[in-house]
Design an enzyme around this catalytic site. Structure first.
Site, PDB file in Angstrom:
ATOM      1  N   ARG A 248      14.389   3.248   8.427  1.00 11.04           N
ATOM      2  CA  ARG A 248      14.947   2.607   7.235  1.00 11.04           C
ATOM      3  C   ARG A 248      14.201   3.078   5.988  1.00 11.04           C
ATOM      4  NH1 ARG A 248      13.171  -0.329   3.066  1.00 11.04           N
ATOM      5  NH2 ARG A 248      11.851  -1.565   4.467  1.00 11.04           N
ATOM      6  N   ASP A 249      12.907   2.786   5.888  1.00 11.59           N
ATOM      7  CA  ASP A 249      12.148   3.187   4.696  1.00 11.59           C
ATOM      8  C   ASP A 249      12.043   4.708   4.606  1.00 11.59           C
ATOM      9  OD1 ASP A 249      10.610   2.990   2.394  1.00 11.59           O
ATOM     10  OD2 ASP A 249       9.357   1.412   3.188  1.00 11.59           O
TER      11      ASP A 249
ATOM     12  N   SER B 175       5.328  -2.709  -2.692  1.00 13.37           N
ATOM     13  CA  SER B 175       6.400  -1.727  -2.841  1.00 13.37           C
ATOM     14  C   SER B 175       6.006  -0.484  -3.622  1.00 13.37           C
ATOM     15  CB  SER B 175       7.605  -2.384  -3.522  1.00 13.37           C
ATOM     16  OG  SER B 175       7.950  -3.595  -2.899  1.00 13.37           O
TER      17      SER B 175
ATOM     18  N   HIS C   7      14.394   6.885   2.319  1.00 13.72           N
ATOM     19  CA  HIS C   7      14.138   7.176   0.908  1.00 13.72           C
ATOM     20  C   HIS C   7      13.651   8.607   0.711  1.00 13.72           C
ATOM     21  CE1 HIS C   7      14.694   3.203  -0.822  1.00 13.72           C
ATOM     22  NE2 HIS C   7      13.906   2.655   0.083  1.00 13.72           N
TER      23      HIS C   7
ATOM     24  N   HIS D 264       3.556  -5.241   4.358  1.00 19.05           N
ATOM     25  CA  HIS D 264       4.138  -3.894   4.360  1.00 19.05           C
ATOM     26  C   HIS D 264       3.472  -3.097   3.244  1.00 19.05           C
ATOM     27  CE1 HIS D 264       7.801  -1.106   4.347  1.00 19.05           C
ATOM     28  NE2 HIS D 264       7.299  -0.875   3.144  1.00 19.05           N
TER      29      HIS D 264
ATOM     30  N   HIS E 237       2.357   0.565   1.120  1.00 20.06           N
ATOM     31  CA  HIS E 237       2.642   1.952   0.728  1.00 20.06           C
ATOM     32  C   HIS E 237       1.326   2.634   0.368  1.00 20.06           C
ATOM     33  CE1 HIS E 237       7.113   2.434   0.509  1.00 20.06           C
ATOM     34  NE2 HIS E 237       7.005   1.131   0.739  1.00 20.06           N
TER      35      HIS E 237
END
Length: 359
Positions: A23-24, A177, A27, A204, A206
């Site tokens: 999913r991620d 995010s 991007h 989550h 990054h």
């Protein structure tokens, strides 16, 4: 876990690893993964014992669009392909209200999705009320997660998470995010949330500032029991927490993930070969995205628009940060680039110079 001396200990604290590679990671490749890529990685993750595999457009159910990027496959095909490849692992989906609707949730349920995360901006948890309630009533596990969580204080995040639980969320958490946090930031926020709710808390991360694994460890030590990570860090911008690094680190620290090391490394190798042209790197734009606190998923769009308008993408990111841009405001990138271009034509600096040594 293969090679771990105390793998059979019953005293180790369990940590649920949630894998949003499919999913991620979308991007990073403009949402262009095909059915064979989805199937092969999902099967490899399942064989490794990864507990939860998330699939979909980078922005979630219903998000394939000109604004957020057209996906190669529709939601139905992605869910169908991955569901068949997961005889053991649970399948998850993600949705942001406004991009997705209750009808999208119904279709996901028809594909036997095991859990759904509903994401909202960090101060707008109320937007998830209808969708969390619908999933609760449908008997589907639903988690509420807060995006761009650096834009809210720890007490605000705790309050929003408590509200999500009232709406029906059986788990809550935060997404860094833009890769903006340092470990102390995560510790403070996860600790505040943990004290406010009695459901599992997730994190989550990054990797814009190279802190994703460290931040994930800080989250677990502060009480989070669910952490996200992607194979080879595959994800928006500078990438996500690297799955095949995080899992053995957690195991060395005495946490139990239930994931087989060799199987995990095999899945990561497959992802590196078949899902991405190259693993994510922390390039200059990624660093600026993290410093400015701008959604990592803006990277490709910022680069495209900046190139077209002849402006510095770093200036675009800092200006977007000043405007507190969030996911869903991709159109703002064009406005910022045009404004910077006009400033440059007028002989004014696009961005005020920063004093030496000051970020």
């Amino acid at each position: 876990m293969t090679g771990t001396a105390d793998a059979g200990s019953d005293r180790r604290k369990p940590v649920l690893v949630h894998d949003p590679t499919l999913r991620d990671g979308h991007h990073a490749v403009r949402h262009a993964l095909g059915p064979d890529q989805l199937r092969r990685y999902a099967a490899a993750a399942d064989a490794a014992g990864v507990p939860v595999v998330e699939v979909g457009h980078g922005n979630g159910l219903g998000a394939s669009s000109l604004q957020a990027g057209r996906a190669r496959l529709g939601d139905d095909e992605m869910l169908s392909v991955v569901r068949e490849a997961l005889p053991n692992s649970r399948m998850a989906a993600f949705m942001i209200p406004g991009w997705g609707t209750v009808q999208d949730l119904r279709r996901a349920i028809a594909h036997d999705v095991d859990m759904v995360r509903i994401g909202t901006h960090c101060t707008e948890g109320n937007l998830a009320e209808r969708h969390l309630g619908f999933l609760r009533d449908a008997g589907v596990e639903a988690h509420g997660v807060l995006l761009m969580s650096h834009m809210a204080t720890p007490p605000q995040l705790a309050q929003e998470c408590a509200r999500l639980v009232e709406y029906g969320a059986s788990g809550v958490g935060i997404l860094d995010s833009s890769g903006h946090f340092l470990p102390a930031d995560v510790t403070e926020r996860v600790g505040a949330i943990r004290r406010a709710v009695d459901v599992p808390v997730m994190f989550h991360g990054h990797n814009n500032l190279g802190m994703a694994v460290a931040n994930s460890i800080a989250a677990v030590e502060a009480g989070a029991s669910i952490v996200d990570a992607c194979a080879r860090g595959f994800g928006a911008g500078a990438g996500n927490t690297q799955l095949e690094v995080l899992v053995p680190v957690l195991e060395r620290m005495g946490f139990a993930t239930g994931i087989d090391l060799y199987g995990l490394l095999d899945a990561a190798d497959l992802a590196g070969r078949e899902l991405m042209p190259a693993p994510p790197t922390i390039d200059s734009v990624g660093v600026v995205s993290g410093l400015s606190g701008v959604f990592s998923g803006f990277k490709n769009r910022v680069l495209d628009v900046s190139r077209r308008e002849g402006v510095d993408p770093r200036d675009v990111f800092f200006e977007l940060g000043e405007r507190q841009a969030v996911a869903g405001q991709e159109d703002l990138i064009v406005d910022v680039a045009l404004t910077l271009r006009e400033k440059a034509r007028g002989g004014r600096p696009a961005r005020e110079p920063r004093p030496s040594g000051q970020l």
